[in-house]
Design a protein around this motif. Structure first.
Motif, mmCIF file in Angstrom:
data_model
loop_
_atom_site.group_PDB
_atom_site.id
_atom_site.type_symbol
_atom_site.label_atom_id
_atom_site.label_comp_id
_atom_site.label_asym_id
_atom_site.label_seq_id
_atom_site.Cartn_x
_atom_site.Cartn_y
_atom_site.Cartn_z
ATOM 1 N N UNK A 8 -38.429 100.955 -41.992
ATOM 2 C CA UNK A 8 -37.286 100.686 -42.866
ATOM 3 C C UNK A 8 -37.646 100.448 -44.333
ATOM 4 N N UNK A 9 -38.923 100.373 -44.666
ATOM 5 C CA UNK A 9 -39.308 99.996 -46.027
ATOM 6 C C UNK A 9 -38.889 100.995 -47.092
ATOM 7 N N UNK A 16 -39.878 94.002 -46.546
ATOM 8 C CA UNK A 16 -40.330 94.296 -45.184
ATOM 9 C C UNK A 16 -41.837 94.137 -45.040
ATOM 10 N N UNK A 17 -42.584 94.464 -46.069
ATOM 11 C CA UNK A 17 -44.027 94.269 -45.954
ATOM 12 C C UNK A 17 -44.403 92.796 -46.083
ATOM 13 N N UNK A 62 -42.591 90.534 -44.722
ATOM 14 C CA UNK A 62 -42.337 90.161 -43.332
ATOM 15 C C UNK A 62 -43.502 90.583 -42.434
ATOM 16 N N UNK A 63 -44.043 91.755 -42.698
ATOM 17 C CA UNK A 63 -45.202 92.241 -41.956
ATOM 18 C C UNK A 63 -46.381 91.277 -42.110
ATOM 19 N N UNK A 64 -46.600 90.772 -43.318
ATOM 20 C CA UNK A 64 -47.701 89.837 -43.557
ATOM 21 C C UNK A 64 -47.472 88.506 -42.849
ATOM 22 N N UNK A 65 -46.217 88.102 -42.711
ATOM 23 C CA UNK A 65 -45.909 86.907 -41.919
ATOM 24 C C UNK A 65 -46.340 87.127 -40.470
ATOM 25 N N UNK A 66 -46.022 88.303 -39.932
ATOM 26 C CA UNK A 66 -46.424 88.620 -38.570
ATOM 27 C C UNK A 66 -47.925 88.601 -38.395
ATOM 28 N N UNK A 67 -48.653 89.116 -39.384
ATOM 29 C CA UNK A 67 -50.119 89.112 -39.320
ATOM 30 C C UNK A 67 -50.652 87.680 -39.313
ATOM 31 N N UNK A 96 -51.857 88.468 -49.366
ATOM 32 C CA UNK A 96 -51.329 89.819 -49.178
ATOM 33 C C UNK A 96 -50.003 89.995 -49.917
ATOM 34 N N UNK A 97 -49.141 88.979 -49.851
ATOM 35 C CA UNK A 97 -47.856 89.042 -50.559
ATOM 36 C C UNK A 97 -48.078 89.150 -52.068
#
Length: 346
Positions: free
Chosen positions: A125-126, A136-137, A139-144, A187-188
């Motif tokens: 979706x990015x 969205x990325x 959010x991806x870094x939160x998941x990592x 990362x953010x």
């Protein structure tokens, strides 16, 4: 009567004529990098991008289309579904609700599914807009970060040897929380400040905290691998641990180096990108890791129950703290991006 039949046939014919329009693509499948903002550009990838500012329906529909993120989407989507099935199988013989010592196993499985799901959504979706690309990325870094904490906990709780536990028990888990959050924050910030740049500071912000986190998180496993007596070297859990280390190191190389697209510029728009290889290696690493931790949970209970006592609730609280800090950091950075883009538009 004939008039009614004629009217029905006419309406049917009109509806049939509309079918090709309904099945037609919602938008051009892919475009070149010159047709999307620079933030979307990938090194050595000149086309295969999806157009920006389409409907959400369009981006969800690209799950079944060919573009330069399709492999990245499917690798993590399939892995998430595999882990959901594995979790369902484990729940038939593991009492996650009542067994205190099963909580870390639950955390690492949920953390793995979370990072795979967030990554799937980010890559799918990015392309909506610059703001959603960043968001969205983030959010991806939160998941990592959540997965890093889950990995650290799983290794510390189940895989660790008493001799190594004695040396690191005073700082391991607090350091794991700090480095997981720093990995998310770094990362953010690198994404916000440097985009896709190979700038040294960008790589330091993104890769240094993650590398330090991995060195700490994997230390119980590495210590066990090198100190295992000959009689235990054929332990299936240990073999899975060795596989997860190998797959991670291979994946880390492809994450940090744009090969093979650098060798074949303009030839890896859809297949063969380094990030796709990284995704495959990371999936294999995660699947091997979950199997290793599950086997350790079942076979090493006498060891970890004596070492960890009733600390599982404390570790669960640390997980919640890690999630909270990472989510707040990502939300703060998303707000900075929104302000930055609003200022640029003015």
């Amino acid at each position: 009567m004939a008039t009614v039949v004629t009217e029905k046939l006419t309406r049917l014919f009109i509806n049939v004529r509309q079918v090709p329009q309904l099945l037609a693509p919602l938008s051009p499948a892919t475009v070149s990098n010159s047709e999307v903002p620079k933030v979307f550009w990938k090194p050595y990838i000149h086309t295969g991008y999806r157009p920006v500012r389409q409907t959400w329906r369009y981006y969800f529909s690209t799950l079944f289309q060919q573009h330069n993120e399709a492999i990245n989407v499917w690798t993590h989507l399939v892995a998430a579904l595999i882990l959901l099935l594995r979790f369902q199988q484990l729940s038939q013989r593991v009492d996650f609700g009542r067994d205190l010592h099963a909580q870390p196993l639950l955390i690492i499985i949920v953390a793995a599914i979370t990072y795979l799901t967030f990554s799937t959504l980010a890559h799918l979706l990015q392309a909506k807009s610059e703001f959603w690309h960043y968001s969205f990325f983030f959010m991806d870094y939160v998941g990592v970060a959540i997965y890093q904490y889950g990995s650290a906990l799983g290794h510390y709780y189940y895989a660790i040897e008493p001799s190594w536990h004695e040396k690191i028990k005073g700082f391991y888990m607090p350091a794991a929380v700090l480095l997981a959050w720093l990995s998310c924050a770094g990362s953010c910030y690198a994404k916000y400040r440097y985009h896709q740049s190979a700038h040294l500071l960008s790589r330091l912000c993104q890769e240094l905290p993650s590398a330090l986190a991995y060195v700490l998180d994997i230390s119980p496993v590495v210590h066990r691998i090198f100190t295992a007596p000959p009689a235990e070297r054929a332990d299936p859990a240990l073999l899975y641990h060795k596989c997860q280390v190998l797959f991670f190191l291979i994946g880390a190389f492809f994450f940090s180096h744009p090969y093979p697209e650098k060798w074949f510029p303009g030839k890896c728009h859809f297949f063969g990108q380094s990030h796709q290889i990284f995704h495959v290696c990371l999936v294999l690493c995660t699947l091997a890791q979950i199997e290793a931790v599950a086997l350790d949970y079942e076979s090493r209970r006498q060891i970890y129950s004596a070492l960890q006592g009733d600390l599982a609730h404390n570790f669960s609280a640390l997980c919640f703290f890690t999630v909270t800090c990472s989510v707040l950091t990502a939300a703060y950075m998303a707000r900075k991006v929104k302000n930055k883009l609003s200022f640029k538009e003015e």
